[in-house]
Write an enzyme that holds these catalytic residues in place. Structure first.
Site, PDB file in Angstrom:
ATOM      1  N   THR A  48       0.803  -1.226   0.000  1.00 21.60           N
ATOM      2  CA  THR A  48       0.000   0.000   0.000  1.00 21.60           C
ATOM      3  C   THR A  48       0.836   1.276   0.000  1.00 21.60           C
ATOM      4  OG1 THR A  48      -0.158  -0.277   2.387  1.00 21.60           O
ATOM      5  CG2 THR A  48      -2.047  -1.005   1.077  1.00 21.60           C
ATOM      6  N   ASP A  49       2.147   1.166   0.212  1.00 18.73           N
ATOM      7  CA  ASP A  49       2.961   2.386   0.174  1.00 18.73           C
ATOM      8  C   ASP A  49       4.377   2.049  -0.267  1.00 18.73           C
ATOM      9  OD1 ASP A  49       3.295   5.128   0.374  1.00 18.73           O
ATOM     10  OD2 ASP A  49       3.916   5.050   2.479  1.00 18.73           O
ATOM     11  N   VAL A  56       7.209   0.232   1.783  1.00 20.87           N
ATOM     12  CA  VAL A  56       7.329   0.689   3.180  1.00 20.87           C
ATOM     13  C   VAL A  56       6.084   0.390   4.014  1.00 20.87           C
ATOM     14  CG1 VAL A  56       9.138   2.438   2.951  1.00 20.87           C
ATOM     15  CG2 VAL A  56       6.761   3.064   2.497  1.00 20.87           C
ATOM     16  N   SER A  57       4.977   0.035   3.353  1.00 22.88           N
ATOM     17  CA  SER A  57       3.805  -0.346   4.140  1.00 22.88           C
ATOM     18  C   SER A  57       2.922  -1.256   3.307  1.00 22.88           C
ATOM     19  CB  SER A  57       3.018   0.889   4.593  1.00 22.88           C
ATOM     20  OG  SER A  57       2.080   0.516   5.585  1.00 22.88           O
ATOM     21  N   SER A  58       2.159  -2.082   4.019  1.00 26.25           N
ATOM     22  CA  SER A  58       1.265  -3.002   3.316  1.00 26.25           C
ATOM     23  C   SER A  58       0.082  -3.316   4.207  1.00 26.25           C
ATOM     24  CB  SER A  58       2.005  -4.297   2.965  1.00 26.25           C
ATOM     25  OG  SER A  58       2.406  -4.946   4.145  1.00 26.25           O
TER      26      SER A  58
END
Ligand SMILES: C[S@@+](CC[C@H](N)C(=O)[O-])C[C@H]1O[C@@H](n2cnc3c(N)ncnc32)[C@H](O)[C@@H]1O
Length: 386
Positions: free
Chosen positions: A77-78, A90-92
């Protein structure tokens, strides 16, 4: 009412059914939470990496988005850009089946106060808030924009847990102590600050991974003088904790394997082909091990490469020869592959124990004792703080 708002409930219901059929979703309370939580609100877009390394974005404008968001799959997601221009994750949004497996394992009861490390999209905070009430749920992420976005989504759904943009290793002392801490990013070793913020008898569930793929989820109980518990039988992997709100630096990999000493091995070179020995060998490694590939052949990458910050490196050919042997090259102060071979042999001699036979004890001095079968058993290793 849009098609999305009518369709998502059915999709969330199907997702719950799927997780129940798999055996991970067991309690009615977590089923209620899954069915009441619109994952699409938390994942307005996600990214997929293509064969050529480029990322494609799928968002609410795309036809396939809604169904994809309710599949039992992790979604990135990021992304952020590293100093050398690479775009990295960096994000999920964690695979729902893994999230629910962890929540079930966490043994949450009404009235518990829970701290999550790694807010990410906010989806898991929403599940917890639905289960316990917003006033009992706390979550932190190092990504300030992630926290802002998660707060907005939660507020939209009438949920108001306490969120903070801070380094998760510190916990959230001003709101402790908690009954449970759940981390959705991996840590090289468990910060003692978390123990200080959990009631005696409380639980900490975290993915301990000193290097990539090297470790697993462990459920730790807070005793007066230690955190102690066993690894979960099933392996899982989370993205590593970052030290700043930036793209994580990728460890340097060597560029030329021809300078090293030469030997051969019959073992497979990828960490995930021997997860337990790969974890155990971290107790012998001179630092965090970076893993990658070098070179290309018709059958894929030519070399699997391991390196540590002190300049030690090993490279193992991906393809074995006709005798099942793979060429090994090693350089720098510590022959990393030799250390792996040695621990692999120890593990063989111990009867190839799996995760369910391993446990961890952490004391206030930061020592991490990794043990086989029983905390005071004869076989143990020491995990060095990183
Ligand atoms: C797998 S995602 C979390 C998924 C999230 N729980 C959800 O439901 O969407 C891991 C998160 O850990 C966060 N993280 C990384 N390093 C951190 C740190 N030092 N402190 C707190 N959070 C961190 C990342 O920014 C990322 O959002």
């Amino acid at each position: 009412m849009t098609a999305t708002t009518t369709a998502w409930r059915e999709l969330a219901h199907q997702l719950a059914d799927e997780m129940a059929a798999e055996g991970v979703l067991q309690s009615p309370a977590w089923r209620d939470a899954v069915e009441a939580t619109p994952r699409h609100v938390f994942v307005p877009r996600f990214y997929v990496q293509q064969q050529d390394g480029q990322w494609t974005e799928t968002s609410a404008d795309d036809d396939e988005w809604l169904a994809a968001v309710y599949r039992n799959e992790p979604l990135i997601t990021d992304l952020a850009t590293t100093a050398n221009g690479n775009r990295v994750t960096v994000s999920s949004s964690t695979k729902p089946g893994l999230m629910v497996r962890m929540l079930e394992t966490l043994d949450v009861h009404d009235g518990h106060r829970v701290l999550e490390i790694g807010t990410g999209t906010g989806y898991n905070v929403a599940l917890l808030s639905h289960r316990l009430g917003s006033d009992r749920v706390f979550s932190v992420d190092i990504g300030a924009e992630l926290v802002d976005a998660a707060r907005g989504r939660l507020t939209e759904l009438g949920l108001t847990p306490t969120l903070a943009a801070t380094h998760g290793a510190e916990g959230l002392p001003e709101h402790g102590p908690f009954d449970r801490i759940i981390a959705t990013c991996s840590v090289p070793t468990v910060p003692w600050a978390w123990a200080e913020q959990v009631h005696e008898g409380g639980l900490v569930l975290v993915d301990v991974k000193p290097s990539t793929h090297a470790g697993n989820l462990v459920l730790l109980t807070r005793y007066a003088d230690r955190l102690e518990g066993r690894f979960l039988p099933r392996w899982a992997g989370f993205m590593a904790m970052r030290d700043a709100d930036l793209a994580p630096e990728v460890g340097s990999l060597i560029e030329d394997v021809n300078t090293g000493s030469r030997s051969s091995t019959r073992l497979e070179p990828t960490p995930w082909s021997s997860l337990v020995p790969w974890f155990l060998v971290q107790t012998r490694m001179p630092g965090k091990v970076a893993f990658g590939y070098l070179g290309a052949t018709d059958q894929g990458p030519e070399w699997a490469v391991f390196s540590t910050p002190d300049g030690s490196w090993s490279a193992v050919r991906m393809q074995p020869d006709e005798n099942g042997e793979r060429e090994v090259r090693q350089g720098g102060p510590v022959p990393l592959w030799d250390a792996f071979e040695a621990i692999h042999e120890t593990w063989d001699n111990l009867g190839r124990p799996n995760w369910d036979r391993l446990g961890l004890t952490i004391t206030p001095d930061g020592r991490h004792r990794l043990w086989l079968d029983e905390p005071d058993g004869e076989v143990s290793w020491s995990l060095l703080p990183r």
